[in-house]
Design an enzyme around this catalytic site. Structure first.
Site, short mmCIF file in Angstrom:
data_model
loop_
_atom_site.label_atom_id
_atom_site.label_comp_id
_atom_site.label_asym_id
_atom_site.label_seq_id
_atom_site.Cartn_x
_atom_site.Cartn_y
_atom_site.Cartn_z
N ARG A 1 5.75 -41.09 -12.97
CA ARG A 1 4.76 -41.20 -11.91
C ARG A 1 5.33 -41.61 -10.56
NH1 ARG A 1 2.64 -41.34 -16.47
NH2 ARG A 1 4.54 -42.50 -16.89
N THR A 2 6.14 -42.64 -10.56
CA THR A 2 6.57 -43.19 -9.27
C THR A 2 7.40 -42.16 -8.52
OG1 THR A 2 6.58 -45.34 -10.31
CG2 THR A 2 7.61 -45.19 -8.15
N LYS B 1 31.49 -43.44 -11.80
CA LYS B 1 32.91 -43.63 -11.47
C LYS B 1 33.16 -45.06 -10.99
CE LYS B 1 32.82 -38.96 -9.65
NZ LYS B 1 32.75 -38.25 -8.36
N ARG C 1 14.68 -47.25 -7.37
CA ARG C 1 14.31 -47.99 -8.59
C ARG C 1 15.61 -48.39 -9.27
NH1 ARG C 1 10.03 -46.29 -13.18
NH2 ARG C 1 8.68 -47.08 -11.54
N HIS D 1 6.85 -54.31 -8.19
CA HIS D 1 6.62 -52.86 -8.05
C HIS D 1 5.53 -52.71 -6.99
CE1 HIS D 1 6.42 -48.70 -8.92
NE2 HIS D 1 6.26 -48.72 -10.25
N1 CP Z 1 3.79 -46.76 -13.20
C1 CP Z 1 5.09 -46.38 -13.23
O1 CP Z 1 5.95 -47.03 -12.63
O2 CP Z 1 5.33 -45.28 -13.96
P1 CP Z 1 6.74 -44.53 -14.07
O3 CP Z 1 7.68 -45.50 -14.79
O4 CP Z 1 6.49 -43.28 -14.83
O5 CP Z 1 7.23 -44.31 -12.69
#
Ligand code: CP
Length: 302
Positions: A51-52, A80, A101, A129
């Site tokens: 999603r993100t 590396k 991320r 998040h």
């Molecule tokens: N909600 C969320 O962070 O989903 P993903 O891990 O799929 O990005």
């Protein structure tokens, strides 16, 4: 807010949060297919995501910008031995904005200090998040008509779940009453409870929620974060501790909504999906509008 990174939801005041939500509503109503014309966004995902990453990429594409990046650091020079600092300094040369991320808490802050372009935290370990939180707030406001004075149930992995940490910080601007439902091994960390204590906000801790779910305005289910456990046996003990079933929603408030940042494993039975109180897939759609608003705001685009 122009050119400011978004590392933590605490980077935004209540007023700034509300401005982003208003902007998200504008994007939902009036798509702006040329707004990001000529802009390039890098998505650096050192951890898996559906999603993100994809809603960020959808947001950029729908605004007319371009995206590049990696979905797995094993396909980059990280394998590396390249440091996050060198990767960020290099990628800063190629784009107008970095979305990152990373499994390490504090990595997004570090990246924002090294980057020469703004950085958006798309999840740093068990810490925060913030973009998920803005789409969660957008979903809550849209369904409840307000963010003020709500009773929010946070259910599941409150220890390692970064989405609940940043959601708690944001909702603490809005006189929220919190109910924390978790096994004791996965309790909300003390630092967040201390934050609520300081503000004089009410919170209650429970092992079960079947008897009290009728009080909830929002039930926010979460996955037990398997990837954060050092001992797999500890995960096995708690992995299926809460499973929300359709029958449990019978006596809930008429406007109550079930949210989940997704992915789910077993914590929401699929028999909930057809219930009008299930909102998690629309919540994921709202991620596009919220992320369009965040990007536009950070890049100072009108
Ligand atoms: N909600 C969320 O962070 O989903 P993903 O891990 O799929 O990005």
């Amino acid at each position: 807010m122009k050119y400011k990174s978004l590392v933590s939801i605490n980077d935004y005041s209540k007023k700034e949060i509300l401005r982003i939500l208003d902007l998200a509503a504008e994007f939902e109503e009036h798509p702006q297919p040329q707004l990001l014309n000529g802009k390039v966004v890098a998505t650096l995902f050192y951890e898996p995501s559906t999603r993100t990453r994809l809603s960020f990429e959808s947001a950029v594409n729908r605004l007319g910008g371009r995206v590049f990046g990696f979905t797995d650091s094993s396909s980059s020079s990280v394998t590396k031995g390249e440091t996050i600092k060198d990767t960020i300094k290099t990628v800063s040369n190629y784009c107008d904005l970095i979305v990152i991320r990373h499994p390490l808490e504090g990595s997004a802050l570090y990246a924002s200090e090294e980057a020469t372009v703004p950085v958006i935290n798309a999840g740093d370990g068990a810490n925060q998040h913030p973009t998920q939180t803005l789409l969660d707030l957008y979903s809550i406001k849209k369904t409840q008509g307000t963010l003020e004075d709500l009773n929010i149930f946070l259910v599941g992995d409150l220890k390692y779940g970064r989405t609940v940490h940043s959601l708690l910080m944001a909702m603490s601007h809005f006189n929220t009453t919190f109910n924390f439902i978790s096994p004791k091994e996965l309790n909300m960390p003390d630092e967040y409870k201390l934050h609520l204590d300081k503000l004089g906000l009410k919170y209650y801790e429970h092992l079960d929620f079947t008897e009290i779910i009728s009080r909830a305005d929002i039930v926010y289910m979460t996955r037990v974060q398997k990837e954060r456990f050092s001992d797999p046996m500890e995960y096995e003990k708690v992995k299926n501790v809460y499973v929300l079933k359709n029958s449990m929603l019978e006596n809930t408030k008429s406007n109550m909504k079930v949210l989940h940042p997704l992915p789910r494993v077993n914590e929401i039975h699929t028999d909930v999906d057809k219930n009008k109180k299930a909102y998690y897939f629309t919540q994921a759609l709202n991620g596009v509008y919220a992320r369009q608003a965040i990007i536009a705001s950070i890049l100072g685009l009108k």
